[in-house]
Design a protein around this motif. Structure first.
Motif, short mmCIF file in Angstrom:
data_model
loop_
_atom_site.label_atom_id
_atom_site.label_comp_id
_atom_site.label_asym_id
_atom_site.label_seq_id
_atom_site.Cartn_x
_atom_site.Cartn_y
_atom_site.Cartn_z
N THR A 293 0.80 -1.26 0.37
CA THR A 293 0.01 0.24 -0.06
C THR A 293 1.04 1.45 0.15
OG1 THR A 293 -0.55 0.24 2.77
CG2 THR A 293 -1.79 -1.14 0.79
N TYR A 294 -0.11 2.49 -0.71
CA TYR A 294 1.05 3.76 -0.38
C TYR A 294 -0.48 4.26 -1.06
CZ TYR A 294 0.99 2.29 -5.34
OH TYR A 294 0.65 2.39 -6.70
N GLY A 295 0.19 5.73 0.30
CA GLY A 295 -0.44 7.12 -0.02
C GLY A 295 -0.85 7.73 0.48
N VAL B 44 -8.66 11.37 14.69
CA VAL B 44 -9.17 10.99 13.51
C VAL B 44 -8.07 10.57 12.43
CG1 VAL B 44 -11.05 11.70 12.42
CG2 VAL B 44 -11.92 11.75 14.37
N THR B 45 -8.11 9.97 11.50
CA THR B 45 -7.13 10.29 10.54
C THR B 45 -8.32 9.25 9.41
OG1 THR B 45 -5.85 8.36 11.94
CG2 THR B 45 -5.06 8.43 10.04
N LEU B 46 -7.67 10.55 8.52
CA LEU B 46 -8.38 9.78 6.84
C LEU B 46 -7.11 9.80 6.41
CD1 LEU B 46 -11.07 13.09 7.16
CD2 LEU B 46 -11.36 10.77 7.16
N GLY B 47 -7.80 8.99 5.26
CA GLY B 47 -6.53 8.65 3.97
C GLY B 47 -7.19 7.65 3.49
N ILE B 48 -6.05 8.16 1.97
CA ILE B 48 -6.26 6.97 0.53
C ILE B 48 -5.17 6.52 0.14
CG2 ILE B 48 -6.57 7.85 -2.26
CD1 ILE B 48 -9.85 8.20 -0.17
N ASP B 49 -5.28 5.17 0.28
CA ASP B 49 -4.65 4.40 -0.73
C ASP B 49 -4.52 3.87 -1.92
OD1 ASP B 49 -2.88 4.63 2.54
OD2 ASP B 49 -4.38 3.40 2.95
N LEU B 50 -3.94 3.27 -2.38
CA LEU B 50 -2.86 2.91 -3.47
C LEU B 50 -2.91 1.10 -2.99
CD1 LEU B 50 -1.98 4.87 -6.60
CD2 LEU B 50 -4.54 3.97 -6.32
N VAL B 51 -3.74 0.41 -3.62
CA VAL B 51 -3.33 -1.28 -2.94
C VAL B 51 -3.35 -2.05 -4.14
CG1 VAL B 51 -3.90 -2.95 -1.18
CG2 VAL B 51 -5.49 -0.28 -0.69
N LYS B 52 -1.67 -3.02 -3.66
CA LYS B 52 -0.86 -3.41 -5.54
C LYS B 52 -1.29 -5.12 -4.54
CE LYS B 52 0.73 -5.41 -8.62
NZ LYS B 52 -0.25 -6.03 -10.23
N GLN C 56 -4.34 -2.89 -9.76
CA GLN C 56 -3.69 -1.97 -7.55
C GLN C 56 -5.56 -1.12 -7.47
OE1 GLN C 56 -0.90 0.43 -7.92
NE2 GLN C 56 -1.90 2.36 -9.14
N PHE C 57 -5.94 -1.17 -6.49
CA PHE C 57 -6.62 -0.25 -6.44
C PHE C 57 -6.76 0.42 -5.32
CE2 PHE C 57 -6.87 -4.03 -4.03
CZ PHE C 57 -6.96 -3.90 -2.71
#
Length: 388
Positions: free
Chosen positions: A225-227, A276-284, A300-301
């Motif tokens: 994962t990375y984001g 609170v934590t908000l995140g967007i990840d690209l997952v491979k 990846q998605f």
């Protein structure tokens, strides 16, 4: 439904809390063993020893304490390992296991009167391991690298003026003259002290680029994962502050504290507002046969991630504070394929609630599923936490 039951609870039947207990039990059994009698007791003793997490906790504690103060072993200072017993509630099968967590940070700070900024680089490892992997209800591990910036504003000033120092000394002298503990604890002078110090509402933010690995215990399922993520929180240190009154999560606990006499006044804690934590990840996906069978590929998605943490005082029992802790994690795949939605693998949510006493014993309940889980699990945990 699954159950995690730590057998290291003080006073538990057939429990070994220390290495001395282990030695005494072996000594008591040795005459029988020497005579070759009642060999079934040997197996019972062996199972007792090998499946008691209290023994492993003490051994690990001795090893850890022997190295943690050495300058060349600074990396171990944030390593926490807690041995426990895993058990499925639908069977009598158990497995010894442990949870682990390790954090290491490198910070560079810049301070002004009311603000502080810092560059942060952080490594985090966390997970649960069961020696019988099919009995692991928390089969999820992660290794993360976080690089970003922390920021604070509000709170207190770095340096007070001469007039402020004079006022603080005056209030401190008045507080020192109060002998009654209840009167001291409920004195309005604390509010005057807070006001004189110039304490304001404090706000915190963190923006980071995050990358890492997630996987199951046996690595049969894994993904990279990375984001990016944004974390924020706020704290109020004054009574009857608007920000404190907005802490609706703390109202039930404020009532408990008031009824039990822990607090003399009824009101929520502004210092216990959630993080609170908000995140967007690209997952491979790198190893996920289930997803590949459903979609026909391992592309990846994108994934949305939400996390929240809350901790507050529940009550005091014989001057020992009990804290209530809650955490919620939510993952949702963005624009998930129809096959993934049909299999209910496009979103995961996981709740954890616990009551801890002086960072030692604990009772907790969790429900939900984490990435790679196919079904929701209910997980109970009770025991004696060994903090390193």
């Amino acid at each position: 439904m699954l159950l995690i039951c730590s057998l290291a609870v003080k006073g538990a039947a057939q429990n070994i809390n220390t290495v001395k207990d282990l030695k005494d039990k072996i000594a008591a059994a040795s005459p029988l063993l020497a005579m070759g009698l009642e060999t079934s007791k040997y197996k019972t003793l062996a199972n007792l020893v090998l499946n008691d997490p209290g023994v492993y906790n003490e051994i690990w504690g001795r090893v850890y304490n022997s190295i943690r103060d050495k300058k060349d072993q600074l990396l171990f200072k944030n390593l926490k390992i807690n041995f426990k017993t895993f058990q499925g509630s639908d069977s009598n099968r158990t497995s010894l296991g442990f949870s682990y967590k390790w954090d290491y940070e490198v910070n560079k700070k810049r301070n002004t009167d009311y603000t502080r900024n810092e560059f942060i680089a952080k490594i985090n490892l966390a997970g649960n391991i069961a020696f019988k992997k099919n009995l692991n209800p928390l089969d999820f591990q992660s290794a993360k690298l976080e690089i970003g910036t922390n920021g604070f504003w509000g709170g207190t000033v770095n340096k007070s003026s001469a007039s402020v120092i004079t006022e603080l000394n005056k209030i401190n002298q008045q507080l020192a003259a109060i002998d009654d503990e209840d009167e001291l604890a409920n004195s309005q002078l604390w509010n005057e002290l807070t006001k004189a110090m110039g304490i304001t509402n404090q706000y915190h933010y963190n923006f980071s680029v995050v990358g890492g690995w997630e996987g199951s215990q046996d690595f049969s399922k894994s993904q990279v994962t990375y984001g990016g993520q944004l974390r924020f929180s706020a704290k109020s240190y004054a009574d009857k502050n608007i920000l404190a009154q907005l802490n609706i999560l703390d109202y039930p606990f404020a009532l408990i504290r008031y009824i039990t006499g822990t607090d003399k006044s009824l009101g929520p804690y502004g210092a216990a507002l959630p993080v609170v934590t908000l995140g967007i990840d690209l997952v491979k996906p790198t190893q996920d046969t289930t997803r590949k069978q459903l979609t026909g590929n391992d592309k990846q998605f994108a994934r949305f991630r939400f996390e929240a943490g809350f901790r507050t005082l529940l009550l005091n029992v014989n001057n020992v504070p009990l804290h209530f802790n809650a955490a919620y994690r939510y993952f949702r795949e963005i624009n998930a394929p129809a096959a993934i939605k049909a299999a209910s693998l496009n979103r995961f949510s996981f709740f954890t609630f616990s009551v801890t006493g002086a960072d030692t014993y604990f009772v907790s309940y969790s429900y939900g599923k984490l990435p790679f889980d196919r079904t929701d699990n209910a997980i109970y945990e009770i025991g004696f936490r060994f903090n390193l």
